[in-house]
Motif scaffolding. Structure first.
Motif, PDB file in Angstrom:
ATOM      1  N   SER A  17       0.618-121.361 -18.017  1.00  0.00           N
ATOM      2  CA  SER A  17      -0.139-121.492 -17.037  1.00  0.00           C
ATOM      3  C   SER A  17      -1.913-121.210 -17.037  1.00  0.00           C
ATOM      4  CB  SER A  17       0.031-120.580 -16.330  1.00  0.00           C
ATOM      5  OG  SER A  17       1.326-120.210 -15.305  1.00  0.00           O
ATOM      6  N   LEU A  18      -2.573-122.101 -16.259  1.00  0.00           N
ATOM      7  CA  LEU A  18      -3.986-121.787 -16.484  1.00  0.00           C
ATOM      8  C   LEU A  18      -4.242-121.565 -15.032  1.00  0.00           C
ATOM      9  CD1 LEU A  18      -4.926-124.338 -18.869  1.00  0.00           C
ATOM     10  CD2 LEU A  18      -5.288-121.797 -18.863  1.00  0.00           C
ATOM     11  N   ARG A  19      -5.807-120.766 -14.613  1.00  0.00           N
ATOM     12  CA  ARG A  19      -6.125-120.387 -13.875  1.00  0.00           C
ATOM     13  C   ARG A  19      -7.764-121.156 -13.503  1.00  0.00           C
ATOM     14  NH1 ARG A  19      -6.203-117.378  -8.877  1.00  0.00           N
ATOM     15  NH2 ARG A  19      -8.322-116.176  -8.658  1.00  0.00           N
ATOM     16  N   LEU A  20      -8.024-121.762 -12.663  1.00  0.00           N
ATOM     17  CA  LEU A  20      -9.182-122.492 -12.642  1.00  0.00           C
ATOM     18  C   LEU A  20     -10.267-122.475 -11.987  1.00  0.00           C
ATOM     19  CD1 LEU A  20      -8.824-126.450 -13.619  1.00  0.00           C
ATOM     20  CD2 LEU A  20      -8.600-124.916 -15.502  1.00  0.00           C
ATOM     21  N   SER A  21     -11.068-122.198 -11.852  1.00  0.00           N
ATOM     22  CA  SER A  21     -12.576-121.501 -10.976  1.00  0.00           C
ATOM     23  C   SER A  21     -13.343-121.960 -11.285  1.00  0.00           C
ATOM     24  CB  SER A  21     -12.570-119.784 -11.122  1.00  0.00           C
ATOM     25  OG  SER A  21     -11.759-119.513 -11.150  1.00  0.00           O
ATOM     26  N   ARG A  45      -9.247-141.228 -10.621  1.00  0.00           N
ATOM     27  CA  ARG A  45      -9.300-139.877 -10.406  1.00  0.00           C
ATOM     28  C   ARG A  45      -8.841-139.451  -9.200  1.00  0.00           C
ATOM     29  NH1 ARG A  45     -15.658-137.285 -10.326  1.00  0.00           N
ATOM     30  NH2 ARG A  45     -14.942-138.263 -12.238  1.00  0.00           N
ATOM     31  N   ASP A  46      -8.085-138.359  -9.681  1.00  0.00           N
ATOM     32  CA  ASP A  46      -6.821-138.417  -8.593  1.00  0.00           C
ATOM     33  C   ASP A  46      -6.968-136.476  -7.894  1.00  0.00           C
ATOM     34  OD1 ASP A  46      -4.201-139.699 -10.117  1.00  0.00           O
ATOM     35  OD2 ASP A  46      -5.383-140.905  -8.530  1.00  0.00           O
ATOM     36  N   LEU A  47      -6.343-136.937  -6.721  1.00  0.00           N
ATOM     37  CA  LEU A  47      -6.774-135.804  -6.049  1.00  0.00           C
ATOM     38  C   LEU A  47      -5.670-134.861  -6.041  1.00  0.00           C
ATOM     39  CD1 LEU A  47      -7.882-133.872  -3.526  1.00  0.00           C
ATOM     40  CD2 LEU A  47      -5.929-134.119  -2.094  1.00  0.00           C
ATOM     41  N   VAL A  48      -5.450-133.251  -6.384  1.00  0.00           N
ATOM     42  CA  VAL A  48      -4.229-132.670  -6.867  1.00  0.00           C
ATOM     43  C   VAL A  48      -4.422-131.451  -5.718  1.00  0.00           C
ATOM     44  CG1 VAL A  48      -4.096-130.697  -8.646  1.00  0.00           C
ATOM     45  CG2 VAL A  48      -5.541-132.227  -9.252  1.00  0.00           C
ATOM     46  N   ALA A  49      -4.973-130.920  -4.896  1.00  0.00           N
ATOM     47  CA  ALA A  49      -5.565-129.792  -4.097  1.00  0.00           C
ATOM     48  C   ALA A  49      -6.979-129.764  -3.087  1.00  0.00           C
ATOM     49  CB  ALA A  49      -5.134-128.592  -4.540  1.00  0.00           C
ATOM     50  N   ASP A  50      -6.714-129.761  -1.762  1.00  0.00           N
ATOM     51  CA  ASP A  50      -7.379-129.739  -1.417  1.00  0.00           C
ATOM     52  C   ASP A  50      -7.553-127.875  -0.176  1.00  0.00           C
ATOM     53  OD1 ASP A  50      -7.508-132.543   0.694  1.00  0.00           O
ATOM     54  OD2 ASP A  50      -6.392-130.164   1.075  1.00  0.00           O
ATOM     55  N   LYS A  64       3.196-129.996  -5.992  1.00  0.00           N
ATOM     56  CA  LYS A  64       3.777-128.832  -5.131  1.00  0.00           C
ATOM     57  C   LYS A  64       4.776-128.087  -5.705  1.00  0.00           C
ATOM     58  CE  LYS A  64       5.501-128.986  -0.289  1.00  0.00           C
ATOM     59  NZ  LYS A  64       4.292-128.534   0.161  1.00  0.00           N
ATOM     60  N   GLY A  65       4.534-126.829  -5.531  1.00  0.00           N
ATOM     61  CA  GLY A  65       5.988-125.694  -5.906  1.00  0.00           C
ATOM     62  C   GLY A  65       4.838-125.326  -7.460  1.00  0.00           C
ATOM     63  N   ARG A  66       3.934-125.935  -7.718  1.00  0.00           N
ATOM     64  CA  ARG A  66       3.567-125.219  -8.915  1.00  0.00           C
ATOM     65  C   ARG A  66       2.274-125.045  -9.455  1.00  0.00           C
ATOM     66  NH1 ARG A  66       3.501-128.848 -13.214  1.00  0.00           N
ATOM     67  NH2 ARG A  66       2.836-130.624 -12.349  1.00  0.00           N
ATOM     68  N   TYR A  79     -10.479-121.886  -6.360  1.00  0.00           N
ATOM     69  CA  TYR A  79      -9.386-121.719  -7.355  1.00  0.00           C
ATOM     70  C   TYR A  79      -8.171-122.319  -7.928  1.00  0.00           C
ATOM     71  CZ  TYR A  79     -11.831-117.366  -7.247  1.00  0.00           C
ATOM     72  OH  TYR A  79     -12.832-116.104  -6.845  1.00  0.00           O
ATOM     73  N   LEU A  80      -7.498-122.877  -8.707  1.00  0.00           N
ATOM     74  CA  LEU A  80      -6.663-123.978  -9.113  1.00  0.00           C
ATOM     75  C   LEU A  80      -5.388-122.719  -9.822  1.00  0.00           C
ATOM     76  CD1 LEU A  80      -5.607-126.085  -7.547  1.00  0.00           C
ATOM     77  CD2 LEU A  80      -5.574-127.124 -10.212  1.00  0.00           C
ATOM     78  N   GLN A  81      -4.758-121.981  -9.252  1.00  0.00           N
ATOM     79  CA  GLN A  81      -3.401-121.251 -10.144  1.00  0.00           C
ATOM     80  C   GLN A  81      -2.521-122.634 -10.438  1.00  0.00           C
ATOM     81  OE1 GLN A  81      -3.311-118.096 -11.513  1.00  0.00           O
ATOM     82  NE2 GLN A  81      -1.556-119.135 -12.301  1.00  0.00           N
ATOM     83  N   MET A  82      -2.431-123.097 -11.653  1.00  0.00           N
ATOM     84  CA  MET A  82      -1.531-124.366 -12.343  1.00  0.00           C
ATOM     85  C   MET A  82      -0.395-123.150 -13.129  1.00  0.00           C
ATOM     86  SD  MET A  82      -4.112-126.693 -13.537  1.00  0.00           S
ATOM     87  CE  MET A  82      -4.952-126.265 -15.218  1.00  0.00           C
ATOM     88  N   ASN A  83       0.836-123.830 -12.517  1.00  0.00           N
ATOM     89  CA  ASN A  83       2.243-122.748 -13.036  1.00  0.00           C
ATOM     90  C   ASN A  83       3.058-123.885 -13.944  1.00  0.00           C
ATOM     91  OD1 ASN A  83       1.072-119.637 -12.486  1.00  0.00           O
ATOM     92  ND2 ASN A  83       2.069-119.852 -10.803  1.00  0.00           N
ATOM     93  N   SER A  84       3.958-124.023 -14.641  1.00  0.00           N
ATOM     94  CA  SER A  84       4.892-124.690 -14.859  1.00  0.00           C
ATOM     95  C   SER A  84       3.646-125.801 -16.234  1.00  0.00           C
ATOM     96  CB  SER A  84       6.032-124.889 -14.180  1.00  0.00           C
ATOM     97  OG  SER A  84       6.778-123.591 -13.616  1.00  0.00           O
ATOM     98  N   LEU A  85       3.504-125.931 -16.106  1.00  0.00           N
ATOM     99  CA  LEU A  85       2.564-127.216 -17.234  1.00  0.00           C
ATOM    100  C   LEU A  85       3.448-127.752 -17.539  1.00  0.00           C
ATOM    101  CD1 LEU A  85      -1.029-124.942 -17.626  1.00  0.00           C
ATOM    102  CD2 LEU A  85      -0.448-127.629 -15.705  1.00  0.00           C
TER     103      LEU A  85
END
Length: 122
Positions: A17-21, A45-50, A64-66, A79-85
């Protein structure tokens, strides 16, 4: 007049996991939508989340879900919380925000962070 400063990228093992700020600063009058994008070598360059100013979120099926996007309006931070990378998540991640400045308060413009490298590898 506006700067977006990112932090949190790095090297992580698959499943980790990583957390981006990303913090927006400068002569800000209003912050609208904020988002995260990523770009791997040779790719668009692709959208990850908004996320909207009121907290409504959207993510593509690929994450989705991660991945979870959130924001703190008082701190002008997203912030972007990234799990199960996965190795496929390896890319440069950029934050984006729709911001109006104090000298032009009715006009929202796109601002970008400098990008931060996320590498998923064992």
């Amino acid at each position: 007049q506006v700067q977006l400063v990112e932090s949190g990228g790095g090297l992580v093992q698959p499943g980790g996991s990583l957390r981006l700020s990303c913090v927006a600063s400068g002569s800000i009058f209003s912050v609208g939508g904020m988002g995260w994008y990523r770009q791997a070598p040779g790719n668009q360059r692709d959208l990850v989340a908004d996320i909207t100013s009121s907290g409504s979120t959207s993510v593509p099926d690929s994450v989705k879900g991660r991945f979870t996007i959130s924001r703190d309006n008082a701190k002008n931070t997203v912030y972007l919380q990234m799990n199960s990378l996965k190795p496929e998540d390896t890319a440069v991640y950029y934050c984006n925000a729709q911001i109006s400045v104090v000298t032009e308060r009715s006009t929202y413009r796109n601002y970008w962070g400098q990008g931060t490298q996320v590498t998923v590898s064992s």
